[in-house]
Design a protein around this motif. Structure first.
Motif, PDB file in Angstrom:
ATOM      1  N   ALA A 210       7.262  35.037  32.653  1.00  0.00           N
ATOM      2  CA  ALA A 210       7.598  34.226  33.776  1.00  0.00           C
ATOM      3  C   ALA A 210       7.894  35.019  34.932  1.00  0.00           C
ATOM      4  O   ALA A 210       7.588  34.824  35.905  1.00  0.00           O
ATOM      5  CB  ALA A 210       8.544  33.182  33.306  1.00  0.00           C
ATOM      6  N   VAL A 211       8.623  36.178  34.780  1.00  0.00           N
ATOM      7  CA  VAL A 211       9.199  37.027  35.680  1.00  0.00           C
ATOM      8  C   VAL A 211       7.889  37.814  36.560  1.00  0.00           C
ATOM      9  O   VAL A 211       7.780  37.746  37.831  1.00  0.00           O
ATOM     10  CB  VAL A 211       9.885  38.171  35.224  1.00  0.00           C
ATOM     11  CG1 VAL A 211      10.127  39.365  36.231  1.00  0.00           C
ATOM     12  CG2 VAL A 211      11.157  37.623  34.709  1.00  0.00           C
ATOM     13  N   ILE A 212       6.739  38.104  35.615  1.00  0.00           N
ATOM     14  CA  ILE A 212       5.660  38.627  36.320  1.00  0.00           C
ATOM     15  C   ILE A 212       4.741  37.542  37.140  1.00  0.00           C
ATOM     16  O   ILE A 212       4.194  37.977  38.482  1.00  0.00           O
ATOM     17  CB  ILE A 212       4.633  39.365  35.271  1.00  0.00           C
ATOM     18  CG1 ILE A 212       5.484  40.440  34.645  1.00  0.00           C
ATOM     19  CG2 ILE A 212       3.318  39.805  35.819  1.00  0.00           C
ATOM     20  CD1 ILE A 212       5.475  41.755  35.708  1.00  0.00           C
ATOM     21  N   SER A 213       4.839  36.493  36.507  1.00  0.00           N
ATOM     22  CA  SER A 213       3.966  35.367  37.019  1.00  0.00           C
ATOM     23  C   SER A 213       4.552  34.887  38.434  1.00  0.00           C
ATOM     24  O   SER A 213       4.089  34.617  39.641  1.00  0.00           O
ATOM     25  CB  SER A 213       4.130  34.053  36.305  1.00  0.00           C
ATOM     26  OG  SER A 213       3.280  32.825  36.708  1.00  0.00           O
ATOM     27  N   GLU A 214       5.994  34.852  38.522  1.00  0.00           N
ATOM     28  CA  GLU A 214       6.533  34.441  39.804  1.00  0.00           C
ATOM     29  C   GLU A 214       6.572  35.621  40.741  1.00  0.00           C
ATOM     30  O   GLU A 214       6.323  35.038  41.894  1.00  0.00           O
ATOM     31  CB  GLU A 214       8.006  34.318  39.512  1.00  0.00           C
ATOM     32  CG  GLU A 214       8.871  33.656  40.727  1.00  0.00           C
ATOM     33  CD  GLU A 214       8.702  32.559  41.366  1.00  0.00           C
ATOM     34  OE1 GLU A 214       9.051  32.512  42.291  1.00  0.00           O
ATOM     35  OE2 GLU A 214       8.231  31.663  40.405  1.00  0.00           O
ATOM     36  N   ARG A 215       6.605  36.810  40.517  1.00  0.00           N
ATOM     37  CA  ARG A 215       6.761  37.876  41.375  1.00  0.00           C
ATOM     38  C   ARG A 215       5.225  38.236  41.812  1.00  0.00           C
ATOM     39  O   ARG A 215       5.007  38.418  43.182  1.00  0.00           O
ATOM     40  CB  ARG A 215       7.412  39.147  40.762  1.00  0.00           C
ATOM     41  CG  ARG A 215       7.338  40.167  41.656  1.00  0.00           C
ATOM     42  CD  ARG A 215       8.346  39.828  42.851  1.00  0.00           C
ATOM     43  NE  ARG A 215       9.682  39.563  42.378  1.00  0.00           N
ATOM     44  CZ  ARG A 215      10.517  40.362  42.240  1.00  0.00           C
ATOM     45  NH1 ARG A 215      10.427  41.833  42.185  1.00  0.00           N
ATOM     46  NH2 ARG A 215      11.698  40.412  41.932  1.00  0.00           N
ATOM     47  N   TYR A 216       4.138  38.257  40.672  1.00  0.00           N
ATOM     48  CA  TYR A 216       2.998  38.974  41.276  1.00  0.00           C
ATOM     49  C   TYR A 216       1.833  37.907  41.088  1.00  0.00           C
ATOM     50  O   TYR A 216       0.744  37.929  41.754  1.00  0.00           O
ATOM     51  CB  TYR A 216       2.532  40.122  40.532  1.00  0.00           C
ATOM     52  CG  TYR A 216       3.493  41.195  40.594  1.00  0.00           C
ATOM     53  CD1 TYR A 216       3.746  41.839  41.888  1.00  0.00           C
ATOM     54  CD2 TYR A 216       4.574  41.635  39.802  1.00  0.00           C
ATOM     55  CE1 TYR A 216       4.566  42.953  42.117  1.00  0.00           C
ATOM     56  CE2 TYR A 216       5.597  42.384  39.636  1.00  0.00           C
ATOM     57  CZ  TYR A 216       5.402  43.032  41.058  1.00  0.00           C
ATOM     58  OH  TYR A 216       6.273  44.380  41.293  1.00  0.00           O
ATOM     59  N   GLY A 217       1.852  37.046  40.032  1.00  0.00           N
ATOM     60  CA  GLY A 217       0.828  36.038  39.883  1.00  0.00           C
ATOM     61  C   GLY A 217       0.202  36.507  38.511  1.00  0.00           C
ATOM     62  O   GLY A 217      -0.029  37.692  38.375  1.00  0.00           O
ATOM     63  N   LEU A 218      -0.295  35.816  37.645  1.00  0.00           N
ATOM     64  CA  LEU A 218      -1.062  36.045  36.347  1.00  0.00           C
ATOM     65  C   LEU A 218      -2.203  36.857  36.464  1.00  0.00           C
ATOM     66  O   LEU A 218      -2.918  37.296  35.600  1.00  0.00           O
ATOM     67  CB  LEU A 218      -1.014  34.952  35.295  1.00  0.00           C
ATOM     68  CG  LEU A 218       0.433  34.372  34.913  1.00  0.00           C
ATOM     69  CD1 LEU A 218      -0.058  33.272  33.904  1.00  0.00           C
ATOM     70  CD2 LEU A 218       0.907  35.513  34.196  1.00  0.00           C
ATOM     71  N   ARG A 219      -3.035  36.495  37.866  1.00  0.00           N
ATOM     72  CA  ARG A 219      -4.302  37.207  37.830  1.00  0.00           C
ATOM     73  C   ARG A 219      -4.149  38.251  38.774  1.00  0.00           C
ATOM     74  O   ARG A 219      -5.122  39.196  39.079  1.00  0.00           O
ATOM     75  CB  ARG A 219      -5.322  36.050  38.478  1.00  0.00           C
ATOM     76  CG  ARG A 219      -5.370  34.922  37.889  1.00  0.00           C
ATOM     77  CD  ARG A 219      -6.284  33.895  38.467  1.00  0.00           C
ATOM     78  NE  ARG A 219      -6.476  32.670  37.618  1.00  0.00           N
ATOM     79  CZ  ARG A 219      -6.930  32.235  36.618  1.00  0.00           C
ATOM     80  NH1 ARG A 219      -7.471  33.474  36.096  1.00  0.00           N
ATOM     81  NH2 ARG A 219      -6.839  31.266  36.152  1.00  0.00           N
ATOM     82  N   SER A 220      -2.961  39.005  38.802  1.00  0.00           N
ATOM     83  CA  SER A 220      -2.628  40.258  39.637  1.00  0.00           C
ATOM     84  C   SER A 220      -2.994  41.200  38.395  1.00  0.00           C
ATOM     85  O   SER A 220      -2.953  41.074  37.287  1.00  0.00           O
ATOM     86  CB  SER A 220      -1.189  40.254  40.034  1.00  0.00           C
ATOM     87  OG  SER A 220      -0.394  40.291  39.110  1.00  0.00           O
TER      88      SER A 220
END
Length: 450
Positions: free
Chosen positions: A160-170
């Protein structure tokens, strides 16, 4: 013809509201029976030992019966069996979480005494990046995906932290999802094997190892702590309670720790290491659009009827597990399991009907602790009933479903990214466990807990 018959059975389960997967339940029963018949096996290796638990066999057998992992299983099992299990496994986890919560009440004083250690042990998780990122960047020459892959153990709160900060497709999302997939497939196996090895080193206290088992994943924690208490049965209640409390705090505080500590640290470490050796462009972990679909909801989405049916089936398999493995008496186990299931159902009702929208798992923890507090009326009697429910028996069922639930996408990620990704994941898991154990041990030695 046999395959067609199985497909019809699977289809019937899905048609019934996609809520009761008959084939998966029947397979889980067979897997649990075999796993509990093998039961706990110990092997001496030098000064230490290897301890194999039924939950480990259950997971391996589940993957062997899963056509997404084993193509030969596709001859007699529907290839869609894993696609319908996301809700089933969420419900199967609930009795395990409820049982763990009931361990906290009787050990409340021990948990309070270890309070500062339980709160600050997550500082050791910066070792996750310290151990794994140098290999990812300097040896494998990974790019920004190394940040997502190594900043944490990459379970749902961390994703969730990564998704919020960068997006899951980053690139960061690619790395995080890849380690998430490896953790789903091999995390439980790893944690069940590393504990006896580390314990044989005599470097960390038993309580520090128990707290380090709280990595933020219920199944990984159960495998880790279950192996530890098998080696130290005389401290079973205290160590399992500390592990459960640690896991609960890690799950609830993981997002804050990831945002303000782990991720900034990983970014600075990557900036330093990438100056020493620039990433190779073609070395990036590849990601397909479907990779982002790996994440499963943590909240049951079935109607109450389907929820109750799956919960009762889980309870029946847990009772069966107790009769075969620990060989407990049916009457004693039935009452304890029924009370655990009652906590699960009450938690679901509270989540569904109250406007607060507190997650079911949080309600489970609250009700489990309250039900097991010795000072409340009937507390001692309830704890006697709860004591008949074995944590490992609950976890064996979860791991049976987990093996069956590995999807073709998760298997494809492992085949696609191969040995390199497995090495990174092992280093991530090792850094998380050893870093937490080290910080916990230091805090205990400084008298911050006892």
């Amino acid at each position: 013809m046999a395959h067609a018959g199985v497909g019809q059975l699977q289809g019937g389960g899905v048609a019934a509201g996609a809520g009761f997967n008959r084939l998966a339940h029947l397979m889980a029963i067979g897997i649990v029976i075999v796993a509990e018949l093998i039961y706990v096996q110990k092997f001496s290796v030098g000064k230490g030992s290897i301890i194999l638990l039924p939950l480990l066999y259950a997971f391996v057998l589940g993957m062997m019966c899963n056509p997404a992992v084993n193509p030969l299983a596709g001859r007699w099992v529907s290839r869609d069996v894993s696609a319908t299990l996301s809700q089933v496994i969420i419900i199967a986890v609930l009795p395990l979480v409820a049982k763990l919560a009931t361990l906290l009440g009787p050990q409340f004083q021990a948990i309070v005494a270890a309070g500062p250690v339980l709160i600050f042990h997550e500082l050791g998780n910066v070792a996750t990046a310290l151990v794994a990122m140098p290999v990812a960047v300097l040896l494998f020459r990974m790019g920004r995906e190394a940040v997502g892959a190594t900043f944490s153990i990459d379970r749902e709160p961390n994703i969730a932290v990564i998704s919020e900060r960068y997006g899951l497709r980053s690139p960061e999302g690619m790395g995080a999802l890849s380690v998430y997939a490896i953790g789903t497939m091999f995390g439980t196996i790893f944690f069940s094997l590393i504990v006896p090895v580390v314990h044989s080193w005599n470097l960390f206290s038993d309580k520090a190892l128990a707290i380090a088992c709280g990595v933020g994943s219920g199944s990984m924690m159960a495998a880790c702590a279950g192996t530890l208490i098998t080696a130290l049965p005389e401290q079973k209640d205290t160590l399992m309670a500390l592990a459960a409390a640690s896991n609960l705090l890690t799950t609830t505080t993981g997002v804050l720790f990831g945002i303000y500590v782990a991720l900034p640290f990983a970014n600075k470490l990557y900036a330093l290491l990438s100056r020493l050796r620039a990433p190779r462009p073609q070395a990036a972990i590849r990601m397909d659009a479907a990779d982002a679909e790996l994440l499963k909801s943590e909240e049951p989405e079935l109607g109450l009827g389907a929820f109750a049916a799956n919960l009762l089936m889980a309870g029946a398999i847990i009772v069966l597990s107790h009769l075969i493995g620990p060989k407990k008496e049916l009457a004693a186990v039935l009452l304890g399991v029924a009370m655990v299931l009652g906590i699960c159902f009450a938690s679901r009702l509270l989540n569904r009907w109250l406007p607060l929208k507190i997650p079911t798992l949080i309600w489970l923890s609250i009700l489990g602790v309250l039900a097991s507090l010795p000072g409340l009326p009937g507390g001692e009697w309830r704890n006697q009933c709860f004591s008949q429910v074995d944590v490992l028996a609950c976890a064996t069922l979860v791991l049976a479903y987990a093996g069956l639930a590995v999807t073709r996408r998760e298997a494809a990620i492992f085949k696609r990214d191969g040995l390199r990704l497995l090495v990174i994941a092992i280093l991530v898991f090792s850094g998380t466990f050893l870093g937490s154990a080290l910080v916990s041990d230091i805090l205990f030695s400084l008298k911050f807990g006892h």
